[in-house]
Motif scaffolding. Structure first.
Motif, short mmCIF file in Angstrom:
data_model
loop_
_atom_site.label_atom_id
_atom_site.label_comp_id
_atom_site.label_asym_id
_atom_site.label_seq_id
_atom_site.Cartn_x
_atom_site.Cartn_y
_atom_site.Cartn_z
N GLU A 45 4.83 1.40 1.45
CA GLU A 45 5.64 2.18 0.54
C GLU A 45 5.29 3.64 0.81
O GLU A 45 4.11 4.00 0.84
CB GLU A 45 5.31 1.83 -0.91
CG GLU A 45 6.09 2.63 -1.92
CD GLU A 45 5.73 2.29 -3.34
OE1 GLU A 45 6.09 3.09 -4.22
OE2 GLU A 45 5.09 1.26 -3.59
N VAL A 46 6.29 4.47 1.04
CA VAL A 46 6.04 5.86 1.41
C VAL A 46 6.53 6.79 0.32
O VAL A 46 7.66 6.69 -0.15
CB VAL A 46 6.75 6.21 2.75
CG1 VAL A 46 6.52 7.67 3.10
CG2 VAL A 46 6.25 5.31 3.86
N GLU A 51 0.85 -1.18 0.00
CA GLU A 51 0.00 0.00 0.00
C GLU A 51 0.89 1.23 0.00
O GLU A 51 1.90 1.27 0.69
CB GLU A 51 -0.92 0.02 1.23
CG GLU A 51 -1.99 -1.03 1.21
CD GLU A 51 -1.54 -2.36 1.79
OE1 GLU A 51 -0.37 -2.46 2.22
OE2 GLU A 51 -2.33 -3.30 1.80
N LYS A 52 0.52 2.24 -0.78
CA LYS A 52 1.30 3.47 -0.90
C LYS A 52 0.66 4.56 -0.05
O LYS A 52 -0.54 4.81 -0.15
CB LYS A 52 1.35 3.94 -2.35
CG LYS A 52 2.20 3.07 -3.23
CD LYS A 52 2.29 3.65 -4.62
CE LYS A 52 1.14 3.09 -5.42
NZ LYS A 52 1.22 3.42 -6.84
N ILE A 53 1.50 5.21 0.77
CA ILE A 53 1.05 6.33 1.59
C ILE A 53 1.84 7.56 1.17
O ILE A 53 3.07 7.54 1.13
CB ILE A 53 1.26 6.05 3.09
CG1 ILE A 53 0.44 4.83 3.50
CG2 ILE A 53 0.90 7.28 3.92
CD1 ILE A 53 0.63 4.42 4.95
N LEU A 54 1.12 8.62 0.86
CA LEU A 54 1.75 9.90 0.52
C LEU A 54 1.73 10.78 1.76
O LEU A 54 0.67 11.08 2.30
CB LEU A 54 1.00 10.57 -0.63
CG LEU A 54 1.46 11.98 -1.01
CD1 LEU A 54 2.95 12.02 -1.35
CD2 LEU A 54 0.62 12.52 -2.15
N VAL A 89 -1.56 11.48 3.99
CA VAL A 89 -1.38 12.05 5.33
C VAL A 89 -0.77 13.43 5.11
O VAL A 89 0.30 13.54 4.52
CB VAL A 89 -0.42 11.18 6.19
CG1 VAL A 89 -0.18 11.84 7.54
CG2 VAL A 89 -0.97 9.78 6.36
N THR A 90 -1.49 14.47 5.54
CA THR A 90 -1.01 15.83 5.26
C THR A 90 -0.99 16.71 6.50
O THR A 90 -1.83 16.56 7.39
CB THR A 90 -1.88 16.49 4.16
OG1 THR A 90 -1.33 17.77 3.86
CG2 THR A 90 -3.32 16.65 4.58
N GLY A 145 7.91 8.82 7.50
CA GLY A 145 8.35 7.87 6.48
C GLY A 145 9.03 6.65 7.09
O GLY A 145 8.73 5.51 6.73
N ALA A 146 9.93 6.89 8.01
CA ALA A 146 10.64 5.79 8.66
C ALA A 146 9.67 4.90 9.44
O ALA A 146 9.73 3.66 9.36
CB ALA A 146 11.72 6.32 9.60
N LEU A 147 8.75 5.51 10.15
CA LEU A 147 7.76 4.77 10.93
C LEU A 147 6.87 3.91 10.03
O LEU A 147 6.65 2.73 10.29
CB LEU A 147 6.91 5.75 11.74
CG LEU A 147 5.86 5.15 12.65
CD1 LEU A 147 6.50 4.42 13.81
CD2 LEU A 147 4.94 6.25 13.16
#
Length: 70
Positions: free
Chosen positions: A29-30, A4-7, A52-53, A20-22
């Motif tokens: 995938e970040v 899953e990709k998280i922006l 996530v903003t 990102g590290a977490l």
């Protein structure tokens, strides 16, 4: 199976690195963007699963970003 990709969108680089590290440790995938306009370009290109903003950013804030995404 695809990850899953998280922006993560934040104008503070240290917060992007921390989140990102977490999230990578949890197997995601970040992707990272430092502004709303940059995030919109990435969303068009990469179609992340989650966004996530930060809310307070110069120029386009997090609420305006979410309105554009919606």
């Amino acid at each position: 199976m695809a990850q899953e990709k998280i922006l993560v969108v934040d104008d503070e680089q240290s917060m992007v690195q921390f989140l990102g590290a977490l999230l990578r440790r949890e197997g995601y995938e970040v992707l990272a963007a430092s502004s709303g306009p940059e995030a919109l370009d990435m969303i068009r290109e990469c179609a992340p699963d989650v966004l996530v903003t930060d809310l307070k950013m110069p120029g386009m804030d997090g609420i305006a970003l979410l309105e554009h995404v919606k």
